[in-house]
Design a protein around this motif. Structure first.
Motif, PDB file in Angstrom:
ATOM      1  N   SER A 129       0.647  -1.140   0.119  1.00 18.40           N
ATOM      2  CA  SER A 129      -0.007   0.197   0.041  1.00 18.40           C
ATOM      3  C   SER A 129       1.042   1.244   0.091  1.00 18.40           C
ATOM      4  N   PHE A 160      -3.898   6.543  -5.050  1.00 24.77           N
ATOM      5  CA  PHE A 160      -5.035   6.754  -5.452  1.00 24.77           C
ATOM      6  C   PHE A 160      -5.385   8.105  -5.371  1.00 24.77           C
ATOM      7  N   ALA A 188      -9.233   4.053  -1.093  1.00 27.43           N
ATOM      8  CA  ALA A 188      -8.063   4.311  -0.852  1.00 27.43           C
ATOM      9  C   ALA A 188      -7.560   3.736   1.017  1.00 27.43           C
ATOM     10  N   LEU A 225      -3.976   3.138   0.840  1.00 28.61           N
ATOM     11  CA  LEU A 225      -2.945   4.368   0.515  1.00 28.61           C
ATOM     12  C   LEU A 225      -3.313   5.437   0.075  1.00 28.61           C
ATOM     13  N   PHE A 267      -4.046   9.024  -0.932  1.00 28.93           N
ATOM     14  CA  PHE A 267      -5.169   9.602  -1.896  1.00 28.93           C
ATOM     15  C   PHE A 267      -4.410  11.278  -1.283  1.00 28.93           C
TER      16      PHE A 267
END
Length: 226
Positions: A165, A170, A181, A186, A188
């Protein structure tokens, strides 16, 4: 990662409408038009769409029928609505301008060997045709859409390519993008819009006016190099 940086980033996942193409407004206009025979619900239909951008149109059809029309929606009618919706939006989306900075960012990511993917709420077959029509398919390792969820698309990418991750980002413009996300861990980046500006600000989410900001951030100094 508190600021926009591509340190350690090996892959970027993009939403499509409103992020790659400036086409989100086309979908917003299409929902009330699709149900123009029920004008008494036009405002509620539009509001539901705006609050659920990035979710499959078929899921929205079900909600409209159940909560507004108070009718059951059979599969055949749902597919018919989907086909009508595609007719309303397809040509306009194909002709929509790029979000400023999108082509430059995709080119620069490719030069830096950072892989790009699309995770969209648009039906996957329709999405892939649009990407091919715009001749941008070579920038993306994968182009995926509904009925898959965005979180499941990210997880599939992680399994197939071995990204953690921390190595992914994203980029989206809707709550569903942000939720995907967060669910997958992730970083963002939001492409800001007037409708979502307060949401991003209240959530202390990094928001950019367009993708030119990301182009500037992706330099040889902070880009991933191999």
């Amino acid at each position: 990662m508190n600021n926009l940086s591509f340190n350690q980033i090996r892959a970027v996942v993009f939403d499509f409408d409103g992020v790659i193409l400036d086409s989100a407004g086309i979908k917003s206009e299409a929902f009330p038009a699709l149900f123009s025979h029920r004008p008494e619900f036009a405002e509620q239909i539009l509001q539901h769409h705006l609050e659920n951008q990035g979710i499959s149109r078929y899921t929205k059809f079900e909600w409209i029928y159940e909560h507004l029309f108070q009718e059951s929606l059979c599969e055949a009618k749902s597919l018919e609505l989907g086909a009508e919706f595609s007719k309303l939006v397809f040509d306009r989306v194909v002709q929509a301008p790029f979000v400023p900075g999108a082509p430059e960012l995709l080119q620069k990511l490719q030069r830096h060997d950072i892989q790009s993917f699309v995770a969209s709420g648009t039906p996957e077959d329709e999405l892939q045709i649009i990407v091919n029509r715009r001749d941008i398919q070579d920038f993306f390792i994968g182009v995926e859409g509904s009925p898959k969820t965005k979180a499941s698309i990210v997880q599939s990418i992680q399994r197939e390519y071995g990204y953690s991750s921390d190595e992914m980002m994203f980029v989206g413009d809707a709550v569903t993008d942000y939720q995907a996300a967060v669910e997958t861990g992730l970083f963002f980046v939001a492409v800001d819009t007037p409708d979502m500006h307060d949401f991003w600000k209240q959530g202390n989410v990094l928001a950019v006016q367009d993708l030119n900001v990301m182009v500037e951030a992706l330099s040889p100094v902070n880009a991933n190099s191999k």
